[in-house]
Design a protein around this motif. Structure first.
Motif, PDB file in Angstrom:
ATOM      1  N   SER A  32      35.654  41.103  52.039  1.00  0.00           N
ATOM      2  CA  SER A  32      35.261  42.162  51.120  1.00  0.00           C
ATOM      3  C   SER A  32      34.425  41.565  49.993  1.00  0.00           C
ATOM      4  CB  SER A  32      36.501  42.848  50.542  1.00  0.00           C
ATOM      5  OG  SER A  32      37.252  43.466  51.568  1.00  0.00           O
ATOM      6  N   LEU A  33      33.398  42.322  49.568  1.00  0.00           N
ATOM      7  CA  LEU A  33      32.466  41.825  48.557  1.00  0.00           C
ATOM      8  C   LEU A  33      32.348  42.822  47.416  1.00  0.00           C
ATOM      9  CD1 LEU A  33      29.647  40.589  50.966  1.00  0.00           C
ATOM     10  CD2 LEU A  33      31.081  39.118  49.543  1.00  0.00           C
ATOM     11  N   ALA A  34      31.980  42.303  46.260  1.00  0.00           N
ATOM     12  CA  ALA A  34      31.652  43.144  45.114  1.00  0.00           C
ATOM     13  C   ALA A  34      30.250  42.757  44.654  1.00  0.00           C
ATOM     14  CB  ALA A  34      32.663  42.961  43.989  1.00  0.00           C
ATOM     15  N   LEU A  35      29.287  43.653  44.811  1.00  0.00           N
ATOM     16  CA  LEU A  35      27.922  43.404  44.372  1.00  0.00           C
ATOM     17  C   LEU A  35      27.846  43.676  42.872  1.00  0.00           C
ATOM     18  CD1 LEU A  35      27.661  43.625  47.438  1.00  0.00           C
ATOM     19  CD2 LEU A  35      25.552  44.922  47.120  1.00  0.00           C
ATOM     20  N   VAL A  36      27.522  42.664  42.090  1.00  0.00           N
ATOM     21  CA  VAL A  36      27.511  42.783  40.630  1.00  0.00           C
ATOM     22  C   VAL A  36      26.060  42.968  40.183  1.00  0.00           C
ATOM     23  CG1 VAL A  36      28.200  41.742  38.463  1.00  0.00           C
ATOM     24  CG2 VAL A  36      29.545  41.329  40.530  1.00  0.00           C
ATOM     25  N   GLY A  76      40.712  39.713  45.657  1.00  0.00           N
ATOM     26  CA  GLY A  76      40.446  39.960  47.065  1.00  0.00           C
ATOM     27  C   GLY A  76      38.983  40.215  47.384  1.00  0.00           C
ATOM     28  N   PHE A  77      38.105  40.160  46.385  1.00  0.00           N
ATOM     29  CA  PHE A  77      36.681  40.403  46.614  1.00  0.00           C
ATOM     30  C   PHE A  77      35.860  39.165  46.273  1.00  0.00           C
ATOM     31  CE2 PHE A  77      38.330  44.667  46.148  1.00  0.00           C
ATOM     32  CZ  PHE A  77      37.592  45.409  47.056  1.00  0.00           C
ATOM     33  N   GLY A  78      34.834  38.908  47.088  1.00  0.00           N
ATOM     34  CA  GLY A  78      33.858  37.891  46.752  1.00  0.00           C
ATOM     35  C   GLY A  78      32.862  38.474  45.773  1.00  0.00           C
ATOM     36  N   LEU A  79      32.617  37.803  44.666  1.00  0.00           N
ATOM     37  CA  LEU A  79      31.740  38.326  43.607  1.00  0.00           C
ATOM     38  C   LEU A  79      30.314  37.850  43.878  1.00  0.00           C
ATOM     39  CD1 LEU A  79      34.686  38.264  42.477  1.00  0.00           C
ATOM     40  CD2 LEU A  79      33.699  37.992  40.228  1.00  0.00           C
ATOM     41  N   TRP A  80      29.455  38.777  44.248  1.00  0.00           N
ATOM     42  CA  TRP A  80      28.094  38.462  44.671  1.00  0.00           C
ATOM     43  C   TRP A  80      27.115  38.928  43.602  1.00  0.00           C
ATOM     44  CZ3 TRP A  80      25.803  40.352  50.017  1.00  0.00           C
ATOM     45  CH2 TRP A  80      24.632  39.635  50.292  1.00  0.00           C
ATOM     46  N   ALA A  81      26.499  37.999  42.906  1.00  0.00           N
ATOM     47  CA  ALA A  81      25.512  38.346  41.881  1.00  0.00           C
ATOM     48  C   ALA A  81      24.300  38.978  42.546  1.00  0.00           C
ATOM     49  CB  ALA A  81      25.101  37.102  41.102  1.00  0.00           C
ATOM     50  N   SER A  82      23.988  40.197  42.177  1.00  0.00           N
ATOM     51  CA  SER A  82      22.919  40.952  42.840  1.00  0.00           C
ATOM     52  C   SER A  82      21.574  40.673  42.178  1.00  0.00           C
ATOM     53  CB  SER A  82      23.240  42.450  42.794  1.00  0.00           C
ATOM     54  OG  SER A  82      22.296  43.178  43.548  1.00  0.00           O
ATOM     55  N   ALA A  83      21.039  39.475  42.424  1.00  0.00           N
ATOM     56  CA  ALA A  83      19.759  39.089  41.831  1.00  0.00           C
ATOM     57  C   ALA A  83      18.629  40.065  42.159  1.00  0.00           C
ATOM     58  CB  ALA A  83      19.388  37.675  42.269  1.00  0.00           C
TER      59      ALA A  83
END
Length: 512
Positions: free
Chosen positions: A107-111, A425-432
């Motif tokens: 699971s991912l979280a697009l930041v 539980g989420f991978g924090l993905w910096a939304s460049a």
């Protein structure tokens, strides 16, 4: 009678294992899906979610609207373009977008907000995500500074930092110039005189250039990749390793079938080949490390951290050698993947913006002059090219090539002005791709404007802090940033004064 009993027992045993696997799969699925549902119940903005498929349906919609080989990075900008469809009550894409792609991905979280993203890169530097480490592991065994954490990371970052300092890299400018000069000669052979030359793939030439530069800067080893008729054994093994890693990491294939025995054998073979080529170069550095004070490559400076008296591989701890080899492989991976593409995107950006190309040439004419050899004796002139740096940074803003994914921990939350976003539980993905084109942070976000990097603070175009992410932020930022910037500057200085380069997709399609 006995054989029948054994068969029955085995059959029942297999049935129990299968049932256990199915139950385990269903339980894990329920946990993943319920986690997203609980976020929605808290009033947080969540993409339309299926208890059966999670967000796989949305991923399928994305795939159907793009070519088969689309980079997953386009998912970020696609969601931003279609936010009204998926978040009808929001005025913009939410600062955090949760993505549930189980069982094919964590699971991912697009930041999508720079201030929020800085909370897990700068304010608190979280470890790299497990899924990223799993991708890198076949190449480096996760012994490199990209994957290691805590004390191990700090020790090796400290060892390697001197080799990537501005001072050390400035001393290597003449060597890097030699490789860039080979690149220019190769382009000259392809160029027409007074007319367009034949169509060719720039990316192949920039890949070879980057391999030559990285090996020269780290080990002072000349691969001559740009002038070979065939790939060197090092590059051939390395590129095959990346191909296999891509297959294994493929969500739909690798997650289901895992790594096959023949893939494992090929990965091991490639690693042996790469190691056998790098070890003699390391041995040479170890033997010369105490006496040759002139060489200042990355590995020369790292070796100075070895205990006195260790002057050969046999006298140096195997752990040190393994880490050194792993980091060299990581430098090749990171440089080949980013600098190679950045040169291609810079070329496109200047083609599309001829007024910027003219301004760039004017700066080079004024600061560098007609003879690029002056940079060998005066590398400090690279610090006097603000518009050139602006072209590079603006290219990387519009065409970001990578962004960090970090691992959260229990209880960790991201916070914007009024909302807390649970991240456990989420991978924090910096939304460049979203952050670097967001109109809230970048005036005229889709325009190529190198001048925004030359205006003073307070000017409307001045870049906001924490909103430019090509090399990440905080203590875990890219150690090779300065090397990449120097290489990109030299490529611009050597090429734009001589060549006009244009896309020719129609012609390329006719010869395929």
């Amino acid at each position: 009678m006995a054989s029948t009993s054994i068969t029955t027992i085995l059959s029942r045993g297999v049935s129990v294992i299968v049932i256990f696997a199915i139950v385990r799969f269903l339980v894990r699925g329920y946990i993943h899906r319920s986690k997203v549902r609980s976020l929605k119940a808290q009033g947080l903005p969540v993409l339309p979610h299926s208890m059966l498929f999670g967000h796989l349906i949305i991923l399928d919609e994305f795939r159907k609207s793009h070519p088969p080989d689309v980079n997953i990075y386009h998912l970020h900008t696609w969601l931003a373009s279609n936010f009204k469809l998926y978040f009808p009550t929001c005025e913009a894409l939410p600062p955090v977008v949760y993505i549930d792609l189980w069982p094919f991905s964590d699971s991912l979280a697009l930041v999508n907000d720079p201030t929020v993203a800085s909370q897990f890169m700068t304010t608190k530097s979280l470890p790299k995500a497990r899924m990223v480490k799993q991708f890198i592991e076949p190449l480096t065994g996760c012994l490199d500074i990209f994957c290691t954490e805590a004390k191990a990371w700090k020790q090796w970052r400290t060892k390697l930092n001197p080799g990537f300092s501005q001072r050390s890299l400035s001393a290597m400018v003449p060597e890097i110039m030699e490789e860039v000069d080979v690149f220019v000669k190769g382009l000259t052979e392809m160029a027409g005189v007074g007319k367009w030359g034949p169509v060719f793939q720039l990316e192949k030439k920039t890949t070879n250039l980057t391999f030559d530069v990285i090996c020269r800067a780290t080990l002072d080893m000349r691969l001559h990749e740009q002038t070979r008729d065939a790939e060197s054994p090092l590059k051939a093994a390395f590129m095959d390793q990346l191909r296999l890693m891509g297959i294994i990491a493929n969500a739909a294939r690798g997650k289901v079938f895992g790594r096959s025995p023949w893939q494992s054998a090929a990965l091991a073979r490639n690693n042996r080949t790469i190691r056998s080529i790098l070890l003699p170069a390391i041995q040479e550095k170890l033997e010369a490390g105490r006496t040759d004070l002139q060489r200042k490559t990355v590995i020369d400076l790292a070796i100075k951290n070895i205990d006195e008296g260790s002057s050969s591989i046999s006298q140096t701890s195997p752990e040190f050698i393994d880490n050194l080899v792993s980091n060299l492989k990581m430098f090749l991976f990171a440089g080949h993947d980013t600098t190679t593409s950045a040169i291609c995107f810079m070329t496109k950006a200047l083609q599309d913006n001829p007024q910027c190309l003219t301004k760039l040439r004017d700066e080079h004419g004024t600061i560098v002059g007609p003879d690029t050899k002056i940079l060998s004796t005066s590398p400090h002139l690279l610090n006097s090219l603000p518009y050139t740096v602006g072209v590079i940074k603006e290219t990387l803003r519009l065409y970001p090539l990578a962004a960090t994914i970090r691992e959260s921990h229990p209880g960790f939350c991201l916070v914007d002005e009024s909302t807390r976003y649970p991240m456990e539980g989420f991978g924090l993905w910096a939304s460049a791709p979203v952050i670097q084109r967001h109109p809230r942070y970048w005036p005229k976000p889709d325009e190529f404007l190198p001048d925004r990097w030359t205006v003073p603070e307070g000017h409307p175009l001045h870049p906001p802090s924490s909103a430019w992410l090509p090399f990440s932020l905080g203590p875990r930022n890219c150690i090779g940033m300065q090397l990449a910037m120097i290489e990109l500057q030299l490529v611009l200085i050597f090429t734009v004064r001589t060549f006009d380069i244009a896309e020719a997709w129609d012609k390329w399609d006719t010869i395929q």
